[in-house]
Design an enzyme around this catalytic site. Structure first.
Site, mmCIF file in Angstrom:
data_model
loop_
_atom_site.group_PDB
_atom_site.id
_atom_site.type_symbol
_atom_site.label_atom_id
_atom_site.label_comp_id
_atom_site.label_asym_id
_atom_site.label_seq_id
_atom_site.Cartn_x
_atom_site.Cartn_y
_atom_site.Cartn_z
ATOM 1 N N LYS A 71 -19.135 47.590 20.205
ATOM 2 C CA LYS A 71 -19.970 46.853 21.136
ATOM 3 C C LYS A 71 -21.301 46.904 21.075
ATOM 4 O O LYS A 71 -21.820 47.753 20.285
ATOM 5 C CB LYS A 71 -19.614 47.416 22.754
ATOM 6 C CG LYS A 71 -18.122 46.842 23.057
ATOM 7 C CD LYS A 71 -17.748 47.088 24.466
ATOM 8 C CE LYS A 71 -16.345 46.611 24.857
ATOM 9 N NZ LYS A 71 -15.766 47.003 26.175
ATOM 10 N N ARG A 119 -9.619 52.195 23.674
ATOM 11 C CA ARG A 119 -9.367 51.080 23.208
ATOM 12 C C ARG A 119 -10.293 50.799 22.137
ATOM 13 O O ARG A 119 -11.311 50.465 22.141
ATOM 14 C CB ARG A 119 -9.661 49.950 24.412
ATOM 15 C CG ARG A 119 -9.026 48.401 24.057
ATOM 16 C CD ARG A 119 -9.506 47.877 25.274
ATOM 17 N NE ARG A 119 -9.099 46.359 25.004
ATOM 18 C CZ ARG A 119 -10.165 45.344 24.504
ATOM 19 N NH1 ARG A 119 -11.116 45.785 24.012
ATOM 20 N NH2 ARG A 119 -9.643 44.161 24.256
HETATM 21 N N1 HH2 Z 1 -13.285 45.369 26.561
HETATM 22 C C1 HH2 Z 1 -13.056 44.127 25.982
HETATM 23 C C2 HH2 Z 1 -11.816 43.408 26.341
HETATM 24 N N2 HH2 Z 1 -11.025 43.941 27.144
HETATM 25 N N3 HH2 Z 1 -10.292 45.923 28.573
HETATM 26 C C3 HH2 Z 1 -10.556 46.909 29.137
HETATM 27 N N4 HH2 Z 1 -9.728 47.638 29.835
HETATM 28 N N5 HH2 Z 1 -11.587 47.765 28.562
HETATM 29 C C4 HH2 Z 1 -12.667 46.960 27.835
HETATM 30 O O1 HH2 Z 1 -13.634 47.837 27.636
HETATM 31 C C5 HH2 Z 1 -12.409 45.694 27.256
HETATM 32 C C6 HH2 Z 1 -11.389 45.178 27.630
HETATM 33 C C7 HH2 Z 1 -13.908 43.319 25.002
HETATM 34 O O2 HH2 Z 1 -13.713 43.700 23.634
HETATM 35 P P1 HH2 Z 1 -12.874 42.628 22.799
HETATM 36 O O3 HH2 Z 1 -11.391 42.466 23.341
HETATM 37 O O4 HH2 Z 1 -12.904 43.144 21.209
HETATM 38 O O5 HH2 Z 1 -13.699 41.307 22.793
HETATM 39 P P2 HH2 Z 1 -13.436 39.986 23.219
HETATM 40 O O6 HH2 Z 1 -13.337 40.201 24.967
HETATM 41 O O7 HH2 Z 1 -14.626 38.990 22.912
HETATM 42 O O8 HH2 Z 1 -12.185 39.470 23.156
#
Ligand code: HH2
Length: 278
Positions: free
Chosen positions: A223, A258
């Protein structure tokens, strides 16, 4: 410390879990476009399984700051082929990362057993009832605002105290709706309506966020607050600070991590636990 998922009970007292991110999206902040093809997504899932992943978190809509919303039909079109294929070949719990009840319902029918909702079951009026009736594990995350605007100057009096109150209120809402809180994991939502300073304070004061013995999940992987601290970098190059925070987060009480990079985080977790239990 236990987490119930359907008829399984995971004992997290001494052993945390690595949740591998599988973004079947064209626009996720660090891996957008890499796994939009179901064959590429499956190959990546299999790689994460080989590396020791405990849960696969499958998402079809980016929640990065400023992300454009996706229709439920499109989200389903992206994730269902991947969920169905994985459900047919692995017993590893599959999680659906969505805030839409229509997407969650279908994903749970096709093989997911965990519901990961970044809106904390508040984004869709049907989500709480679905979560309560499904028997699925639930990840209840804190977010201030909504993804389109959440990073526009978020303000808190005391960020940790406010998240703790939010957790208590949401757990009370779960009880009221008949959702067994032993199915619930809490997540402070790193980067969701938080400045870099907020994220660092949450991590420093993590022990204050354990509420009603519920396990804590952390999503720090790649992040942007890591870059805000260390200097701009390509998201895929943010592995080292991610691994450091997995280790420290475990020491401060978090149980589920995660992450995009399974093996290094899995090893950090096992090493930290070996130290904690020595
Ligand atoms: N962060 C993201 C997405 N889903 N779910 C939970 N429970 N906690 C988190 O910190 C979280 C999440 C963001 O990361 P990523 O999926 O890599 O990115 P994007 O939302 O751009 O797909």
């Amino acid at each position: 410390m236990e987490w119930r998922i359907h008829d399984r009970t995971l004992d997290l007292t001494h052993c945390g879990l690595v949740m591998g991110v599988l973004n079947v999206t064209p626009d996720s902040f660090s891996d957008g476009g890499s796994y939009i093809d179901p064959a590429a997504a499956l190959a990546h899932a299999r790689e994460m399984i080989t590396e020791g992943v405990d849960i696969l978190d499958i998402g079809g809509e980016s929640t990065r700051p400023g992300a454009a919303p996706v229709e439920a039909g499109e989200e389903l079109r992206r994730v269902l082929p991947v969920i169905e294929a994985l459900a047919g070949e692995t017993n590893i719990p599959l999680s659906i990362d969505t805030s839409k009840a229509a997407v969650a319902r279908e994903a749970l029918v096709r093989g997911c057993s965990i519901l990961n909702d970044v809106t904390g079951l508040r984004g869709d009026p049907d989500m709480m009832a679905l979560a309560a009736s499904s028997g699925a594990g639930v990840i209840l995350m804190h977010m201030l605002g909504e993804p389109r605007t959440m990073q526009q100057a978020p303000v808190y009096g005391d960020v940790v105290a406010e998240i703790s109150v939010f957790f208590r209120q949401r757990l009370a809402a779960c009880v009221e709706s008949g959702l067994d809180v032993r199915r619930v994991v809490l997540d402070p939502g790193i980067g969701f309506g938080k400045t870099a300073a907020h994220n660092l304070e949450i991590l420093r004061r993590l022990p204050e966020l354990t509420v009603h013995q519920r396990p804590l999940l952390l999503g720090v992987s790649r992040k942007s607050f890591l870059a805000a601290t260390l200097g701009e970098s390509d998201p895929v190059e943010r592995l080292w600070p991610t691994v450091a925070l997995t280790s420290l987060g475990r020491e401060r009480g978090a149980r589920i991590f995660r992450v995009h990079d399974v093996r290094p985080n899995h090893e950090a977790l096992r090493m930290t636990e070996a130290m904690l239990t020595a």
